[in-house]
Design a protein around this motif. Structure first.
Motif, PDB file in Angstrom:
ATOM      1  N   MET A  45     118.999  -2.874  99.436  1.00 31.76           N
ATOM      2  CA  MET A  45     120.239  -3.120 100.431  1.00 31.76           C
ATOM      3  C   MET A  45     121.659  -3.188  99.811  1.00 31.76           C
ATOM      4  N   MET A  46     121.398  -3.950  98.588  1.00 31.34           N
ATOM      5  CA  MET A  46     122.660  -4.027  97.809  1.00 31.34           C
ATOM      6  C   MET A  46     123.280  -2.644  97.382  1.00 31.34           C
ATOM      7  N   VAL A  47     122.088  -1.986  96.846  1.00 31.18           N
ATOM      8  CA  VAL A  47     122.626  -0.465  96.386  1.00 31.18           C
ATOM      9  C   VAL A  47     123.420   0.370  97.380  1.00 31.18           C
ATOM     10  N   LEU A  48     122.570   0.062  98.595  1.00 32.27           N
ATOM     11  CA  LEU A  48     123.179   1.008  99.676  1.00 32.27           C
ATOM     12  C   LEU A  48     124.389   0.408 100.140  1.00 32.27           C
ATOM     13  N   LEU A  82     116.532  -1.452 109.375  1.00 29.83           N
ATOM     14  CA  LEU A  82     117.715  -1.735 108.353  1.00 29.83           C
ATOM     15  C   LEU A  82     118.400  -0.293 107.822  1.00 29.83           C
ATOM     16  N   ILE A  83     117.429   0.780 107.547  1.00 31.47           N
ATOM     17  CA  ILE A  83     117.952   1.939 107.150  1.00 31.47           C
ATOM     18  C   ILE A  83     117.310   3.089 107.870  1.00 31.47           C
ATOM     19  N   LEU A  84     117.963   4.241 107.326  1.00 26.62           N
ATOM     20  CA  LEU A  84     117.641   5.547 107.959  1.00 26.62           C
ATOM     21  C   LEU A  84     117.229   6.592 106.664  1.00 26.62           C
ATOM     22  N   VAL A  97     119.245   8.022 102.040  1.00 22.22           N
ATOM     23  CA  VAL A  97     119.139   6.936 102.753  1.00 22.22           C
ATOM     24  C   VAL A  97     120.201   6.349 103.046  1.00 22.22           C
ATOM     25  N   PHE A  98     120.631   5.884 104.424  1.00 26.24           N
ATOM     26  CA  PHE A  98     121.622   5.407 105.186  1.00 26.24           C
ATOM     27  C   PHE A  98     121.316   4.054 105.736  1.00 26.24           C
ATOM     28  N   ILE A  99     122.327   3.266 105.509  1.00 29.33           N
ATOM     29  CA  ILE A  99     122.361   1.701 106.300  1.00 29.33           C
ATOM     30  C   ILE A  99     122.420   1.906 107.746  1.00 29.33           C
ATOM     31  N   ASP A 101     123.055   0.181 111.753  1.00 31.17           N
ATOM     32  CA  ASP A 101     123.866  -0.787 112.484  1.00 31.17           C
ATOM     33  C   ASP A 101     123.259  -2.212 112.181  1.00 31.17           C
ATOM     34  N   LEU A 102     121.988  -2.281 112.153  1.00 31.35           N
ATOM     35  CA  LEU A 102     121.544  -3.415 111.820  1.00 31.35           C
ATOM     36  C   LEU A 102     121.489  -3.844 110.478  1.00 31.35           C
ATOM     37  N   GLY A 103     121.483  -2.773 109.584  1.00 30.34           N
ATOM     38  CA  GLY A 103     121.487  -3.132 108.114  1.00 30.34           C
ATOM     39  C   GLY A 103     122.966  -3.653 107.754  1.00 30.34           C
ATOM     40  N   LYS A 104     123.970  -2.945 108.639  1.00 33.65           N
ATOM     41  CA  LYS A 104     125.263  -3.606 108.222  1.00 33.65           C
ATOM     42  C   LYS A 104     125.453  -4.906 108.880  1.00 33.65           C
ATOM     43  N   GLU A 105     124.931  -5.241 109.900  1.00 33.20           N
ATOM     44  CA  GLU A 105     124.886  -6.608 110.441  1.00 33.20           C
ATOM     45  C   GLU A 105     124.156  -7.482 109.357  1.00 33.20           C
ATOM     46  N   LEU A 106     123.049  -7.127 108.799  1.00 36.07           N
ATOM     47  CA  LEU A 106     122.388  -7.943 107.674  1.00 36.07           C
ATOM     48  C   LEU A 106     123.608  -8.186 106.626  1.00 36.07           C
TER      49      LEU A 106
END
Length: 145
Positions: A45-48, A82-84, A97-99, A101-106
């Motif tokens: 997630m940090m990389v993305l 969290l990703i698509l 791999v895309f973040i 909306d839930l991943g952005k909230e995280l």
């Protein structure tokens, strides 16, 4: 017998690096448990968060992970919403791999983690920076071999 001093645990650089990595990773666990992700998932997630839309192989390169390790991580993150993962239109062999909306909230929740780790360990940011610089210097030398 050759120099047996070289085989003493206290004379090995690998051992303190192994222990500090294990201990610091363990410090992350309670904070990541609150976010319902593992440490390797947090790394992805940090990389993305830094570079949304990366191809899978680029994520693997940044994290030193092969596709056999990375693919299950990505599947779990996708299952959590969290990703698509999407195939590139120009070249369907490439999966980006895309973040979500839930991943952005995280990401907003995760922003507090680094300062919590600094506080928990009680080491100054300057000491962290010095350690990071030294480790990156060695890692860079290993990458160039």
């Amino acid at each position: 017998m050759e120099n047996s001093e070289s085989l003493k645990l206290e004379n090995q650089i690998c051992f303190p690096l192994y222990v500090i990595a294990k201990e610091i990773t363990g410090l992350y666990r309670p904070f990541l448990d609150e976010l319902d992700i593992t440490y390797p998932q947090y790394l992805v997630m940090m990389v993305l968060w830094e570079n949304d839309g990366l191809p899978v192989n680029h994520i693997g390169e940044k994290l030193y992970l092969d596709s056999g390790t990375l693919t299950p991580l990505l599947k779990r993150l996708e299952a959590k919403g969290l990703i698509l993962r999407k195939r590139k239109k120009e070249d369907e062999r490439v999966v980006q791999v895309f973040i979500s909306d839930l991943g952005k909230e995280l990401q907003q929740k995760a922003c507090e983690i680094p300062s919590k780790i600094y506080h928990k360990v009680g080491v100054s940011k300057e000491d962290w920076a010095e350690l990071s610089k030294s480790v990156k210097k060695i890692l860079n030398k290993l990458d160039n071999k």
